[in-house]
Each structure stands twice: as C-alpha cells, then as structure tokens.
Design a protein around this motif. Structure first.
Motif, PDB file in Angstrom:
ATOM      1  N   VAL A  44      22.571  48.277  38.600  1.00 39.50           N
ATOM      2  CA  VAL A  44      23.479  48.161  37.216  1.00 39.50           C
ATOM      3  C   VAL A  44      23.818  46.754  37.056  1.00 39.50           C
ATOM      4  O   VAL A  44      24.391  46.047  38.032  1.00 39.50           O
ATOM      5  N   ARG A  45      23.250  46.479  36.088  1.00 44.72           N
ATOM      6  CA  ARG A  45      23.837  44.909  35.517  1.00 44.72           C
ATOM      7  C   ARG A  45      25.000  44.817  35.439  1.00 44.72           C
ATOM      8  O   ARG A  45      25.698  45.677  34.666  1.00 44.72           O
ATOM      9  N   SER A  46      25.791  44.120  36.256  1.00 44.04           N
ATOM     10  CA  SER A  46      27.083  43.993  35.993  1.00 44.04           C
ATOM     11  C   SER A  46      27.618  42.693  36.250  1.00 44.04           C
ATOM     12  O   SER A  46      26.949  41.783  36.619  1.00 44.04           O
ATOM     13  N   PHE A  47      28.981  42.227  35.496  1.00 40.28           N
ATOM     14  CA  PHE A  47      29.503  41.137  35.408  1.00 40.28           C
ATOM     15  C   PHE A  47      30.931  41.096  35.881  1.00 40.28           C
ATOM     16  O   PHE A  47      31.685  42.065  35.517  1.00 40.28           O
ATOM     17  N   HIS A  48      31.303  40.055  36.660  1.00 38.33           N
ATOM     18  CA  HIS A  48      32.686  39.907  36.768  1.00 38.33           C
ATOM     19  C   HIS A  48      33.509  38.805  36.079  1.00 38.33           C
ATOM     20  O   HIS A  48      32.995  37.538  36.085  1.00 38.33           O
ATOM     21  N   ILE A  49      34.327  39.297  35.252  1.00 40.23           N
ATOM     22  CA  ILE A  49      35.151  38.118  34.368  1.00 40.23           C
ATOM     23  C   ILE A  49      36.476  38.115  34.648  1.00 40.23           C
ATOM     24  O   ILE A  49      37.141  39.197  35.125  1.00 40.23           O
ATOM     25  N   ASN A  50      37.258  36.916  34.465  1.00 43.22           N
ATOM     26  CA  ASN A  50      38.499  36.905  34.699  1.00 43.22           C
ATOM     27  C   ASN A  50      39.417  37.034  33.541  1.00 43.22           C
ATOM     28  O   ASN A  50      40.559  37.306  33.661  1.00 43.22           O
ATOM     29  N   GLU A  51      38.746  36.974  32.375  1.00 36.91           N
ATOM     30  CA  GLU A  51      39.311  37.076  31.260  1.00 36.91           C
ATOM     31  C   GLU A  51      38.591  37.284  30.012  1.00 36.91           C
ATOM     32  O   GLU A  51      37.292  37.228  30.102  1.00 36.91           O
ATOM     33  N   PRO A  53      46.021  43.177  34.784  1.00 35.37           N
ATOM     34  CA  PRO A  53      47.035  43.645  33.836  1.00 35.37           C
ATOM     35  C   PRO A  53      46.205  44.389  32.744  1.00 35.37           C
ATOM     36  O   PRO A  53      44.942  44.210  32.517  1.00 35.37           O
ATOM     37  N   ASP A  54      47.012  45.507  32.174  1.00 38.42           N
ATOM     38  CA  ASP A  54      45.945  46.135  31.331  1.00 38.42           C
ATOM     39  C   ASP A  54      45.750  45.480  30.134  1.00 38.42           C
ATOM     40  O   ASP A  54      44.496  45.788  29.529  1.00 38.42           O
TER      41      ASP A  54
END
Length: 142
Positions: free
Chosen positions: A26-33, A77-78
C-alpha cells in the motif's frame, strides 16, 4: 489506495505504523505535520529507512475513486490528524476544481478567447481565507 501516517518522525511506534502498509504494497507516507502536504500536490515524508523524501502525493486522472486512509501514532494530538485530513480534503477539492476549470475552459466559446481562465484558489489561499480545519471539522464532524 494511499495511507498517511501522522506522527513524530522520531517515534518508533509511528515508524512501525508505516512499515505495515508498505509490507502489503500500500502506498503510504509518514508525515509529522499537515504542512508536509502542499497545495502543489507534493508530500514531504519520512521513508521506512529514515530518509526524508518529497514526491507527488495524490494521483491525477484516475478512472476510479481514490481511497485515502489516515492513522496516527499513539501520542499524536488529534489536532495534527484533523489538520492532515483537512489538507488532504482541500487538496482533493482544489485538484477537482482545477480539472473542472480546465475542462470548461476548453469547451468555452470564442468570445472567451481573449480572457484568461479563472484559476482556482490554492490550498494555502483557501486555508488563509478561513476555510481551514475548523470549518472542515464542522462539515465532516471529525
């Protein structure tokens, strides 16, 4: 399908959340903001090996609906998740509006030939105009 994982780039929990979909193709990305997603349809993200990359985010011209998932690390955080969702929704809507403008411009009459096409607002302009996460939260009841 695309999956966005929101959370700190130094979080091992969030990094593991990225590994799971990638192992399944699955094409996936980890972002911090949310700011990692730009109005130019680019995403700056952390890869499984820890390096940071920037690439095109949402595919253009699909002949089917795109499924986008968003998850987050335990301590994220939500609001960070809501802001990322808002960016994705705004980007998708902006891309659709641009396609609609280009399509209507190509079918326009000769009377319109001298005028420039109306450009849709960019994601950043829409956010600055106050259509940001608070309004989307009310609309979509996040």
């Amino acid at each position: 399908s695309i999956l966005s994982v929101v959370g700190g780039w130094d979080s091992s929990n969030t990094a593991h959340l990225l590994e799971i979909p990638q192992m399944r193709g699955v094409r996936s990305f980890h972002i911090n903001e949310a700011d990692c997603i730009t109005a130019e349809n680019e995403i700056t993200h952390r890869q499984v090996d820890g390096s940071i990359a920037t690439e095109t985010f949402l595919p253009v011209g699909l002949d089917r609906p795109l499924r986008v998932g968003v998850t987050s690390g335990a301590s994220t955080p939500d609001k960070a998740v809501q802001d990322a969702l808002s960016r994705i929704i705004m980007l998708d809507q902006g891309m659709r509006a641009k396609v609609d403008v280009m399509a209507s411009d190509s079918t326009g009459s000769d009377a319109d030939a001298g005028s420039s096409p109306v450009e849709p607002q960019t994601l950043n302009e829409l956010l600055m105009d106050g259509i940001g996460s608070e309004r989307l939260n009310r609309i979509f009841k996040f």
